[in-house]
Design a protein around this motif. Structure first.
Motif, PDB file in Angstrom:
ATOM      1  N   MET A 134       5.009  13.972  -4.988  1.00 23.05           N
ATOM      2  CA  MET A 134       4.034  12.450  -5.310  1.00 23.05           C
ATOM      3  C   MET A 134       5.085  11.692  -5.651  1.00 23.05           C
ATOM      4  SD  MET A 134       1.343  11.307  -5.145  1.00 23.05           S
ATOM      5  CE  MET A 134       0.153  12.718  -5.001  1.00 23.05           C
ATOM      6  N   GLU A 135       6.179  11.770  -6.351  1.00 19.46           N
ATOM      7  CA  GLU A 135       7.147  10.764  -6.475  1.00 19.46           C
ATOM      8  C   GLU A 135       7.690  10.029  -5.272  1.00 19.46           C
ATOM      9  OE1 GLU A 135      11.606  10.964  -7.989  1.00 19.46           O
ATOM     10  OE2 GLU A 135      10.188  11.354  -9.665  1.00 19.46           O
ATOM     11  N   TYR A 136       7.862  11.005  -4.290  1.00 18.84           N
ATOM     12  CA  TYR A 136       8.323  10.643  -2.949  1.00 18.84           C
ATOM     13  C   TYR A 136       7.177   9.993  -1.912  1.00 18.84           C
ATOM     14  CZ  TYR A 136       9.684  10.848   2.178  1.00 18.84           C
ATOM     15  OH  TYR A 136       9.917  10.387   3.293  1.00 18.84           O
ATOM     16  N   LEU A 137       6.263  10.500  -2.211  1.00 23.56           N
ATOM     17  CA  LEU A 137       4.855   9.827  -1.410  1.00 23.56           C
ATOM     18  C   LEU A 137       4.469   8.526  -2.124  1.00 23.56           C
ATOM     19  CD1 LEU A 137       2.748  12.870  -0.674  1.00 23.56           C
ATOM     20  CD2 LEU A 137       4.033  11.402   0.849  1.00 23.56           C
ATOM     21  N   ILE A 190       1.053  -1.126   0.047  1.00 29.77           N
ATOM     22  CA  ILE A 190      -0.151  -0.002  -0.010  1.00 29.77           C
ATOM     23  C   ILE A 190       0.961   1.306  -0.091  1.00 29.77           C
ATOM     24  CG2 ILE A 190      -1.634   1.335   1.427  1.00 29.77           C
ATOM     25  CD1 ILE A 190      -2.834  -1.337   2.427  1.00 29.77           C
ATOM     26  N   SER A 191       0.718   2.087  -1.017  1.00 29.93           N
ATOM     27  CA  SER A 191       1.754   3.322  -1.173  1.00 29.93           C
ATOM     28  C   SER A 191       0.814   4.445  -0.683  1.00 29.93           C
ATOM     29  CB  SER A 191       1.753   3.365  -2.622  1.00 29.93           C
ATOM     30  OG  SER A 191       1.969   4.777  -2.998  1.00 29.93           O
ATOM     31  N   VAL A 192       1.363   5.214   0.572  1.00 32.39           N
ATOM     32  CA  VAL A 192       0.841   6.401   0.975  1.00 32.39           C
ATOM     33  C   VAL A 192       0.683   7.335  -0.101  1.00 32.39           C
ATOM     34  CG1 VAL A 192       1.444   8.314   2.455  1.00 32.39           C
ATOM     35  CG2 VAL A 192       1.995   5.881   3.196  1.00 32.39           C
ATOM     36  N   GLY A 193       1.371   7.400  -1.072  1.00 34.09           N
ATOM     37  CA  GLY A 193       1.013   8.571  -2.172  1.00 34.09           C
ATOM     38  C   GLY A 193      -0.123   8.065  -3.027  1.00 34.09           C
TER      39      GLY A 193
END
Length: 153
Positions: free
Chosen positions: A117-120, A72-75
């Motif tokens: 967004m790339e980081y998240l 599950i990605s936070v972003g």
């Protein structure tokens, strides 16, 4: 980017569920965080539609993660819950103001959004989940037992 309360509750719900070894319920999440059961129920519905949470009705039912926390990605959760995350309307559209055709600010903001967004997207739920014992301390204070189901449904 400023996140809505709905997204905040969604992330908290996912973090809570990631610490559980069995199904939980909306009331347990609401009690732990001191938020409305109705708000949590709405968020759980959206999380279930997004494929992050499984909601089981009936005896032995409850809510649980539909995917492992590592998947599950936070972003992705933020993007699904928020929809439009642009810093200004002009970043997502053309012709939003008189200087759009030569405005350099739009490009700067678009790059800031991309980097954020790339980081998240690279952060998983597993990376932000508190230790179960940390949540248990809060839950014990709220209802007397770390895994005791609340009396509300």
């Amino acid at each position: 980017m400023k996140l809505t309360t709905q997204t905040d509750y969604a992330l908290r719900t996912l973090m809570f569920l990631a610490t559980r070894t069995s199904r939980s319920n909306v009331a347990d999440v609401a009690t732990l965080f001191g938020i409305s059961v109705n708000h949590v129920a709405k968020v759980v519905n959206l999380l279930a539609r997004g494929g992050y949470v499984r909601s089981i009705r009936g005896v032995g039912g409850g809510i649980e993660l539909a995917l492992p926390p590592e998947q599950i990605s936070v972003g992705e959760v933020i993007a699904n819950m928020e929809g439009d995350t642009h810093l200004l309307a002009c970043v997502g559209t053309d012709d939003s103001c008189a200087i759009h055709s030569f405005c350099k600010l739009k490009g700067v903001l678009a790059e800031a959004e991309r980097i954020q967004m790339e980081y998240l997207l690279g952060v998983t739920l597993a990376e932000v989940v508190p230790q179960k014992r940390q949540l248990n301390r809060i839950q014990i204070a709220a209802n007397g037992s770390p895994d005791k189901p609340s009396s509300r449904s």
